[in-house]
Structure formats: C-alpha cells, structure tokens
Design an enzyme around this catalytic site. Structure first.
Site, PDB file in Angstrom:
ATOM      1  N   ASP A 182       0.894  -1.161   0.000  1.00 36.24           N
ATOM      2  CA  ASP A 182       0.000   0.000   0.000  1.00 36.24           C
ATOM      3  C   ASP A 182       0.929   1.206   0.000  1.00 36.24           C
ATOM      4  O   ASP A 182       1.593   1.471   1.008  1.00 36.24           O
ATOM      5  CB  ASP A 182      -0.871  -0.013   1.263  1.00 36.24           C
ATOM      6  CG  ASP A 182      -1.821   1.164   1.286  1.00 36.24           C
ATOM      7  OD1 ASP A 182      -1.466   2.234   0.762  1.00 36.24           O
ATOM      8  OD2 ASP A 182      -2.919   1.013   1.841  1.00 36.24           O
ATOM      9  N   HIS A 183       0.989   1.900  -1.111  1.00 41.78           N
ATOM     10  CA  HIS A 183       2.067   2.891  -1.219  1.00 41.78           C
ATOM     11  C   HIS A 183       1.900   4.073  -0.269  1.00 41.78           C
ATOM     12  O   HIS A 183       2.825   4.840  -0.071  1.00 41.78           O
ATOM     13  CB  HIS A 183       2.259   3.352  -2.665  1.00 41.78           C
ATOM     14  CG  HIS A 183       1.256   4.365  -3.143  1.00 41.78           C
ATOM     15  ND1 HIS A 183      -0.009   4.032  -3.526  1.00 41.78           N
ATOM     16  CD2 HIS A 183       1.343   5.698  -3.294  1.00 41.78           C
ATOM     17  CE1 HIS A 183      -0.657   5.113  -3.892  1.00 41.78           C
ATOM     18  NE2 HIS A 183       0.141   6.148  -3.763  1.00 41.78           N
ATOM     19  N   HIS A 245      -5.710   2.799   1.464  1.00 44.77           N
ATOM     20  CA  HIS A 245      -5.030   4.036   1.860  1.00 44.77           C
ATOM     21  C   HIS A 245      -5.686   4.716   3.061  1.00 44.77           C
ATOM     22  O   HIS A 245      -5.032   5.125   4.005  1.00 44.77           O
ATOM     23  CB  HIS A 245      -5.006   5.031   0.693  1.00 44.77           C
ATOM     24  CG  HIS A 245      -4.407   4.462  -0.560  1.00 44.77           C
ATOM     25  ND1 HIS A 245      -3.424   3.503  -0.543  1.00 44.77           N
ATOM     26  CD2 HIS A 245      -4.635   4.729  -1.870  1.00 44.77           C
ATOM     27  CE1 HIS A 245      -3.091   3.200  -1.783  1.00 44.77           C
ATOM     28  NE2 HIS A 245      -3.812   3.924  -2.603  1.00 44.77           N
TER      29      HIS A 245
HETATM   30  C1  BG6 Z   1      -3.995   4.654  -6.096  1.00 46.56           C
HETATM   31  C2  BG6 Z   1      -5.393   4.706  -6.640  1.00 46.56           C
HETATM   32  O1  BG6 Z   1      -3.815   3.541  -5.270  1.00 46.56           O
HETATM   33  O2  BG6 Z   1      -3.732   5.836  -5.364  1.00 46.56           O
HETATM   34  C3  BG6 Z   1      -5.568   5.927  -7.513  1.00 46.56           C
HETATM   35  O3  BG6 Z   1      -5.661   3.524  -7.382  1.00 46.56           O
HETATM   36  C4  BG6 Z   1      -5.164   7.169  -6.777  1.00 46.56           C
HETATM   37  O4  BG6 Z   1      -6.903   6.032  -7.998  1.00 46.56           O
HETATM   38  C5  BG6 Z   1      -3.791   7.010  -6.137  1.00 46.56           C
HETATM   39  O5  BG6 Z   1      -5.118   8.232  -7.712  1.00 46.56           O
HETATM   40  C6  BG6 Z   1      -3.467   8.169  -5.226  1.00 46.56           C
HETATM   41  O6  BG6 Z   1      -2.124   8.080  -4.850  1.00 46.56           O
HETATM   42  P1  BG6 Z   1      -1.276   9.393  -4.541  1.00 46.56           P
HETATM   43  O7  BG6 Z   1       0.053   8.872  -4.099  1.00 46.56           O
HETATM   44  O8  BG6 Z   1      -1.202  10.171  -5.813  1.00 46.56           O
HETATM   45  O9  BG6 Z   1      -2.025  10.098  -3.457  1.00 46.56           O
END
Ligand code: BG6
Length: 497
Positions: A182-183, A245
């Site tokens: 989960d980044h 997230h």
């Molecule tokens: C991803 C989603 O996991 O996270 C996307 O699939 C979303 O829809 C993105 O845009 C948001 O990531 P960040 O790092 O740009 O906030």
C-alpha cells in the site's frame, strides 16, 4: 541510517502499464540517484504488448520526463541499461520459458545472486495466476536466493474474494514471500505520524476521547480517472481508496502504541484498531456512508467533462467517484469520537491531510467578540502536498479589546529537510528487497478492512444510486457529505490553507 539493497533482479508483470511508468520507474530512478540500488541490480519487464529491450527503454525514458522533473542523464543511463523486456502471455508455456531464460541471462550479466523480487503491476484479476504460473515454472523456489512477490492493490473486490486470493497465493507461496503493498505507507509523512505520536511527550496524553472532538481525513484528488476508466469503473472510489489508503491513515492515527517497531508489533496494533471499528448495520449504511459521482464542471475557468464522458466509462455508469464516511472506533480511547473521511476524484484541489480537532473551551469568556464559541484547536498533518504539521490556536488580536483570533504554528518539511521528490514506492521497494515486511499488509489486516466495508458494498449494490452524477467536477462532492459532520462547529477543513 540509509539502507542500500544487495543484489536483486526485479521482475515486473504488467510492465507496459500505468503503474510501471508513473510510479515504479520514477521510484527506481530516485533510488538510483541516491545510490541506494546495488550495481548488481537489473529489471526484467514482462507484459503482453510486443516490444524489445530498446523500445521498453525508450518508452520509459519518455515517460520519466513526464513524472520526474529534470532527470539527470547519468542516473537514467545507469538505470536504463539495466532494463530488459519480455513480451508474452503468462499462460503460454513458451513465453514463460522466454522469461525464465531472460532472468537467467540477467542473473549472469549483473550477478544478482538468484535473488528475485516479482512485482505484480497487472490488473488485479491476474494476481493469483501470476503467482501460480511462476510457482509451476519453478521460479518461486528459493534454492539459491530469495523469491518474493509484491502484490498490488486492490487485494480482492470484497471480503470473500480477498480471502480467495489469499488462499490461492498461499497455496503456491509461503506467507513470508508475499508483500501486500500500500504505497501510502511508503510516504514520509505517513511514517512521520508514528514519530509525531510516539516520539513526542506532549501529544499522546491528549490523544483520546477526553480532548479530541473528532478526526477528519481528506484524500482529495483534482484529477479525474485519466486513462484508467476501464479499471476504475469496475472498482469505484470505495474499493480503490478506503480499505487500503484511508484505513492506513486511520489506523496509524487511532492505534495504541506498539511495543516495538518490529513488523508484527506494528501490524498487530493496526489490526486491533480495525477490529474495533463499529460495524455498520445495513440500515445505517446510507446515513454513515455517502457516495457521489462527478458530472461536468469546471476548474479555473476550464470546462471539465463528467465521469460518464471519460474514456473507458460506460455512459450510464453508476460507479462512485467520491465517498465520505463517519466511523466510530469502539474502544477505551475513542469511545464516541467520530472519525470522518472523504476521498474522491475531480475535487477542487489535490490534498491529503489528517485533522485532529480538539474539544472547544468549556466557557466563553470573551463575550465582546460577539461570537458564541471560539473555533477549536486543530492539529493538521499534511500528507501531501506541502508536507508538514500545523497547530492552530487562539491569540489576542492587537487592539483595545480582548479579541481572540486564530493563528497557526506551521512546520514545513521543506524548510527543515529540503525537498526530496518521491513517489512513496522507494522505501517499499527497498524494504521488499531487504526482506522487511513492517510496512506491508498482513492478510488479517486486509480481511478486517474488507469486513468493515462489506455491508456498504452490499447495501450500495442493492440500492443503486438514482441521482448520479450528483456533484460538478471541481466541487467538494455531494451536499450530503457536508451534512455528515452533524454539529455546527464541525466543518470540513478547506484544503490548501
Ligand atoms: C492509487 C489509486 O492507489 O492511489 C488511484 O488507485 C489514486 O486512484 C492514487 O489516484 C493516489 O495516490 P497518490 O500517491 O497520488 O495520493
């Protein structure tokens, strides 16, 4: 201390997709520019699109310039020559043999010592079969080096499919080979939540129901669904953002102090918090969870098309592009403190933040101000952009009367530590290569998250929305989201302040 990784071959499935060019390759570039990758590092990309090593490099080079400002030619050339490509379908035995041969070549040329990190950047429907095919071909055997598999989100579509996926992965891999990513957990400011809460003596004593009125989490995106209409329409905002997230942010904010930062100690506390989420009864779903879909609108005078007009989206789509919710955490610390969150596409700004709103003062002493009650103190943790932390409080406005006004103490990351661009994937890629699973999800966390959202999925599926689209692109979602907050002194914080 910086941790450099040892020899490793990274094999990316879905190498011609969006994730590879938007996030993974920029992350590898940033790691290379910090010299955090070993000289014995190489990448083999695999996907169905035809192409050669040269074309793969050229394509990624072009998109790098889109996502990384002024890339350094020397760093890119170091990385570029390590990129290789195999095209094919994993169900085809010949393609698998080609992949195997390419991996052996790379191992010899770069001395990667048999260590392989497989990255599933494919559509989620393929996760189980990628693992199965790799295992059948003997690629998952750890005879010489490690064989680890990074599994992207969404991990399943609901509780049952998440369990099913877990079972399939565990039938061919062992738990310690699986890294569910989960980044958001790779973002500096998300990790900083742990330091803020547990590295300071002043916050923890007031981090509870006695002092906190409510918590708000906003993850707002200005962008629409871009080129991902096909994926997104099957997923929707709830599945795309919430059990992953948003719940990461929520559990790190709400969990009890872990006994250490060992992988399981931290994750045990996150799971405990998740399990304490008050389960929604079907009859509560429509009051506790708000969904919305953007229609045509505008931003800064520029017209924006509605979700149903986006490429890959059916014109009658009922997929939600916005979700807001109220959650209670039924434990000693948080009894009756509402946690509100909202997330969506095509909102007025790009901003992710956590707001801790404290209780208001019990008695209004400054009657001359004419206001009934003073605004409450807020601690705002800005995840992105303008990463930082701000505390708002009341100060006397200079002048003859005792008039309070709201002021801010504002810490900005950039002022102290400079600006280090990152995607959130850098730390996680390193950790997976180093075998540190602390910031990856365990299956019990995923199941606890899906269990909570399951009644919402069920009720929403049974009662399809009749009023979509219900918010104009460039606005803060449907009006109902404003009403979730109930009390007049609770308001969603305006973004970008
Ligand atoms: C991803 C989603 O996991 O996270 C996307 O699939 C979303 O829809 C993105 O845009 C948001 O990531 P960040 O790092 O740009 O906030």
């Amino acid at each position: 201390m910086e941790r450099a990784v040892g020899p490793c071959l990274l094999v990316i499935f879905g190498a011609s997709g969006d994730l590879t060019r938007r996030k993974l390759v920029p992350a590898l570039y940033y790691l290379a520019s910090e010299k955090l990758l070993s000289d014995s590092f190489a990448v083999v990309g695999f996907s169905r699109s035809a192409g050669s090593d040269e074309e793969f490099r050229r394509r990624l080079g072009a998109s790098l310039r889109e996502f990384v400002r002024d890339p350094d030619a020397r760093v890119w050339s170091w990385l570029e020559r390590r990129l290789h490509y195999v095209s094919g379908d994993l169900e085809d035995a010949q393609a698998l043999r080609r992949l195997s041969a390419k991996m052996e070549d790379a191992e010899r040329s770069y001395a990667t010592a048999g260590n392989v990190l497989f990255y599933m950047a494919t559509v989620p429907e393929l996760f189980a079969s990628v693992a199965r095919r790799c295992a059948e071909a003997g690629l998952a055997r750890e005879d010489r080096g490690f064989r680890r598999f990074v599994v992207e989100k969404p991990f399943g579509r609901d509780l049952e499919s998440a369990r099913e996926l877990n079972k399939s992965l565990l039938s061919v891999l062992s738990e310690r080979q699986i890294y569910r990513i989960d980044h958001y957990l790779g973002k500096e400011t998300v990790q900083n939540l742990l330091v803020l809460r547990f590295g300071n003596g002043i916050f923890e004593p007031i981090w509870n129901r006695r002092y906190i009125d409510h918590v708000q989490i906003t993850v707002a995106e200005e962008l629409g669904v871009e080129r991902r209409g096909g994926y997104y329409d099957h997923t929707g905002a709830l599945r795309d953002m919430v059990p992953n997230h948003i719940f990461q942010l929520l559990t790190l904010t709400a969990m009890e102090p872990p006994i250490s930062f060992e992988a399981d100690a931290l994750r045990d506390e996150q799971v405990k918090a998740l399990r304490a989420f008050r389960q929604l009864r079907p009859e509560d779903v429509l009051t506790f969870a708000v969904r919305g879909q953007y229609g045509a609108g505008e931003a800064g005078g520029r017209p924006l098309s509605g979700y149903r007009e986006e490429p890959g989206v059916p014109p009658q789509s009922r997929t939600e592009t916005f979700v807001a919710m109220k959650v209670f955490i039924d434990n000693w610390r948080w009894n009756d403190v509402p946690f509100f969150f909202r997330t969506g596409k095509r909102l007025p700004c790009h901003s992710s933040e956590i707001v801790i709103q404290f209780k208001r003062v019990p008695q209004m002493l400054f009657r001359e101000t004419g206001e009934d009650r003073l605004p409450a103190n807020q601690l705002v943790i800005r995840i992105q952009p303008n990463e930082g932390i701000a505390l708002s409080f009341q100060a006397k406005v200079p002048g003859p009367s005792l008039r309070p006004g709201t002021v801010d103490m504002d810490f900005r990351y950039q002022d102290y530590f400079g600006h280090k661009p990152s995607t959130g994937y850098e730390r996680l890629l390193c950790d997976a290569m180093l075998g540190d699973a602390t910031l990856f999800k365990r299956s019990d966390m995923l199941e606890a998250g899906w269990s909570f959202v399951q009644p919402i999925l069920d009720v929403w599926a049974a009662l399809p929305p009749r009023d979509f689209p219900d918010y104009p692109a460039g606005s803060w979602g449907p009006a109902q989201a404003q009403q979730l907050l109930e009390a007049p002194w609770r308001r969603w914080r305006a973004c970008g302040r």
